[in-house]
Design a protein around this motif. Sequence first.
Motif, PDB file in Angstrom:
ATOM      1  N   ILE A  28      43.896  72.202  32.893  1.00  0.00           N
ATOM      2  CA  ILE A  28      45.143  70.981  32.916  1.00  0.00           C
ATOM      3  C   ILE A  28      46.242  71.462  33.575  1.00  0.00           C
ATOM      4  N   SER A  29      46.513  72.839  33.903  1.00  0.00           N
ATOM      5  CA  SER A  29      47.598  73.114  34.837  1.00  0.00           C
ATOM      6  C   SER A  29      47.079  73.185  36.343  1.00  0.00           C
ATOM      7  N   VAL A  48      45.332  51.794  40.162  1.00  0.00           N
ATOM      8  CA  VAL A  48      46.265  50.926  39.269  1.00  0.00           C
ATOM      9  C   VAL A  48      47.739  51.730  39.192  1.00  0.00           C
ATOM     10  N   ALA A  49      47.588  52.928  38.676  1.00  0.00           N
ATOM     11  CA  ALA A  49      48.743  53.735  38.659  1.00  0.00           C
ATOM     12  C   ALA A  49      48.693  55.175  38.867  1.00  0.00           C
ATOM     13  N   ALA A  50      49.555  56.058  39.075  1.00  0.00           N
ATOM     14  CA  ALA A  50      49.530  57.391  39.417  1.00  0.00           C
ATOM     15  C   ALA A  50      50.930  57.899  38.715  1.00  0.00           C
ATOM     16  N   ILE A  51      50.543  59.243  38.153  1.00  0.00           N
ATOM     17  CA  ILE A  51      51.864  59.970  37.678  1.00  0.00           C
ATOM     18  C   ILE A  51      51.611  61.369  38.114  1.00  0.00           C
ATOM     19  N   THR A  52      52.519  61.973  38.975  1.00  0.00           N
ATOM     20  CA  THR A  52      52.317  63.415  39.337  1.00  0.00           C
ATOM     21  C   THR A  52      52.792  64.265  38.477  1.00  0.00           C
ATOM     22  N   ARG A  53      52.485  65.574  38.896  1.00  0.00           N
ATOM     23  CA  ARG A  53      52.884  66.700  38.283  1.00  0.00           C
ATOM     24  C   ARG A  53      54.497  66.715  37.867  1.00  0.00           C
ATOM     25  N   ASN A  54      55.209  66.090  38.769  1.00  0.00           N
ATOM     26  CA  ASN A  54      56.623  66.305  38.545  1.00  0.00           C
ATOM     27  C   ASN A  54      57.040  65.041  37.499  1.00  0.00           C
ATOM     28  N   SER A  70      52.375  56.903  31.589  1.00  0.00           N
ATOM     29  CA  SER A  70      53.026  58.092  30.960  1.00  0.00           C
ATOM     30  C   SER A  70      52.297  59.121  30.398  1.00  0.00           C
ATOM     31  N   ARG A  71      52.461  60.208  29.932  1.00  0.00           N
ATOM     32  CA  ARG A  71      51.777  61.554  29.316  1.00  0.00           C
ATOM     33  C   ARG A  71      52.753  62.072  28.214  1.00  0.00           C
ATOM     34  N   ASN A  72      51.952  62.984  27.515  1.00  0.00           N
ATOM     35  CA  ASN A  72      52.759  63.531  26.612  1.00  0.00           C
ATOM     36  C   ASN A  72      53.147  64.959  27.095  1.00  0.00           C
ATOM     37  N   ASP A  73      54.025  65.525  26.507  1.00  0.00           N
ATOM     38  CA  ASP A  73      54.522  66.779  26.996  1.00  0.00           C
ATOM     39  C   ASP A  73      53.525  67.806  27.327  1.00  0.00           C
ATOM     40  N   ALA A  74      52.630  67.867  26.589  1.00  0.00           N
ATOM     41  CA  ALA A  74      51.552  68.993  26.645  1.00  0.00           C
ATOM     42  C   ALA A  74      50.667  68.534  27.917  1.00  0.00           C
ATOM     43  N   ARG A  75      50.825  67.464  28.404  1.00  0.00           N
ATOM     44  CA  ARG A  75      49.825  66.771  29.331  1.00  0.00           C
ATOM     45  C   ARG A  75      48.547  66.825  28.883  1.00  0.00           C
ATOM     46  N   THR A  76      48.338  66.730  27.766  1.00  0.00           N
ATOM     47  CA  THR A  76      46.825  66.593  27.158  1.00  0.00           C
ATOM     48  C   THR A  76      46.605  65.034  26.978  1.00  0.00           C
ATOM     49  N   SER A  77      47.514  64.136  27.104  1.00  0.00           N
ATOM     50  CA  SER A  77      47.176  62.768  26.898  1.00  0.00           C
ATOM     51  C   SER A  77      47.705  62.241  27.986  1.00  0.00           C
TER      52      SER A  77
END
Length: 115
Positions: A28-29, A48-54, A70-77
């Motif tokens: 994930i990292s 459709v959409a994107a979200i960056t590491r930041n 969107s994503r969760n804080d752990a970036r697992t979802s």
Amino acid sequence: QVHLVESGGDLVQPGGSLRLSCAISGSISDIYIMNWYRQGPGDKREWVAAITRNGDSAYVPSVKDRFTISRNDARTSLYLQMSDLKPEETAAYFCNAVLRQDQYWGQGTQVTVSS
């Protein structure tokens, strides 16, 4: 290696809402960007959409103000909240993870918008 599993696809009426999820595991990292794509019957796969590491996000103009990535804080979802869905948005929706030298895809989840 990154493993992606989408869920949440369903049959929904025009104007309805749906939330897609993508479970993320593995390196994930190492992920730079997470994307949602879709592919309708007989169509090319469409971003459709994107979200960056930041945490910056971007959308194809046709879904802006109706979809939220969107994503969760752990970036697992990873999530895609969709509202005011249209019949032409019937498609298989895929999540995608972009790493420095590779990218990974999930198997897709079907969204059908129909009355």
